[in-house]
Every structure is written in C-alpha cells, then in structure tokens.
Design a protein around this motif. Sequence first.
Motif, PDB file in Angstrom:
ATOM      1  N   ARG A 121       0.674  -1.445   0.134  1.00 25.68           N
ATOM      2  CA  ARG A 121       0.068   0.283   0.034  1.00 25.68           C
ATOM      3  C   ARG A 121       0.928   1.464  -0.541  1.00 25.68           C
ATOM      4  O   ARG A 121       1.726   1.293   0.795  1.00 25.68           O
ATOM      5  CB  ARG A 121      -1.091   0.067   1.206  1.00 25.68           C
ATOM      6  N   ARG A 169      -1.346  -2.089  -5.594  1.00 29.84           N
ATOM      7  CA  ARG A 169      -2.004  -1.106  -4.088  1.00 29.84           C
ATOM      8  C   ARG A 169      -1.651   0.061  -3.918  1.00 29.84           C
ATOM      9  O   ARG A 169      -1.968   0.723  -3.086  1.00 29.84           O
ATOM     10  CB  ARG A 169      -1.523  -2.495  -3.498  1.00 29.84           C
ATOM     11  N   GLU A 213      -8.233   5.344   5.607  1.00 31.17           N
ATOM     12  CA  GLU A 213      -9.206   5.110   5.451  1.00 31.17           C
ATOM     13  C   GLU A 213      -9.276   4.308   4.447  1.00 31.17           C
ATOM     14  O   GLU A 213     -10.679   3.471   3.628  1.00 31.17           O
ATOM     15  CB  GLU A 213     -10.365   5.020   5.892  1.00 31.17           C
ATOM     16  N   LYS A 215      -8.464   2.894   0.520  1.00 25.85           N
ATOM     17  CA  LYS A 215      -8.092   1.785  -0.206  1.00 25.85           C
ATOM     18  C   LYS A 215      -8.101   1.132  -1.755  1.00 25.85           C
ATOM     19  O   LYS A 215      -8.766   2.364  -2.257  1.00 25.85           O
ATOM     20  CB  LYS A 215     -10.079   0.049   0.145  1.00 25.85           C
TER      21      LYS A 215
END
Length: 232
Positions: A121, A169, A213, A215
């Motif tokens: 991420r 990601r 938060e 995604k």
Amino acid sequence: MTGAAVIIGASGGIGAALEAALIEEATFEKVYGFARSRSGAQHLDLLDETSIAAAAAHVATGPAPTLVIVATGLLHAGERGPEKAMRELDPAWLAETYAINAIGPALVAKHFLPIMPKTGRAVFASLSARVGSISDNKLGGWHGYRASKAALNMLMRGIAIEEKRRNDRTIVVTLHPGTVDTALSKPFQGNVQASRLFTPDRAALQLLDTIEELKAPDSGKLFDFEGKEVPF
C-alpha cells in the motif's frame, strides 16, 4: 504505514500542519517537507520541473516514500482573484492557475510515483477542491480555479489508471480539505460558518484520517475531509 512521507508545499498553512502532524505521529521512518520558499535539498518549485526531479532524487536516497501529499494551490495573488464573470478571463492568469493547480502536481506524480514501492500500500494525494467538481457547479464563476482543479482531478484519474499497472495497491487520489483558515481562503471566509472553518491543524488531521481509510478501489477518485467521495 512505513517508509517515508513527503509533503510538497510544506511552507503553506495546510502543508506545514501536515508536516508537523506526521513528525509528531512518528509512524514514518522519515518525513520530507518541500517548498518553493525553502532552500537547498528542501527546495521545490512547481514551475520548475528540474527542482521537482532533484527533490525526488533526494528522497530516493532514503526509505521509499509510501505517502506523498501535494498540498499546494493558487486561488488569488496580489490584486488578482478568482473571476466572477467570463469578461474577467485573462489568458496569462489562466495559464498560471493551471501551472500551479494542475500541471505542477502532475509533474510531481511523474517524478515521485516511480520511486514509490512497487508492491504494498502507498498513497499519492493532491489537494483539490469541491468547486473542481463539474457536476457540483451550480453557481458558475471562479472559472480558472474551478477548471484547473477539474483538470487536476482528471490528470490524477488517468495517472491512477497507469499506476495500477505498476502497483495495484497504490492509491492516487485528490482531496478536498474544506475551508481552512489560511492565506488562500482568507478573502473568502465571510460567508463560512464558524463550525465549517477549520484550523490548519484540524484540517491536517482530518486529511490524514481520510488517507488512512482509503482502499485500493478508491484510487482515481476525489474525497472530502470526511472521507466522502465527491463526484467529478
């Protein structure tokens, strides 16, 4: 998140607050702050691609950045403010607005995304504005600012699609921070409710909460300070 965090525009109200919050939270191995007004390795001018490339090269010598935030924007300068009507349109001012609000952040993405991780991420975020939403434009006016932020949203959408092929990601987004008590919004705060005028410190924390938060499917979208998607 691990790795490094990078703030572009760290001398501005929101940028400085973001840099301070990230240093205080100490969740990153290193926090870099860049600004046009800073010198040496911390200098970055959105109108000078060479300085953007140099800043990216400097960051690349340390831990890979997993968070990059472009916290810059141009709404007014001196006596020049946002247009109230099309008769005020000026090509030089429009070009400057686009250069700062759209082209500059895109060039930051050009040089910084390649040094971000290829797996795992990571977030690349640019400050936009709700008035950059075409579908939300009910009042008109502010032509250059609205159009440049709409252009930023589209550039980041396209960049998000391309980046997904490199790291699926990585999250590339634009963020609306709300009305923040900074020099950018100072002339336009008269009709803002006190509860909706945020200090830079509060705005920074709200933005960081929103980023936390996010995604992978959120990549390419615009979100406000409450984490709600704003339609283009």
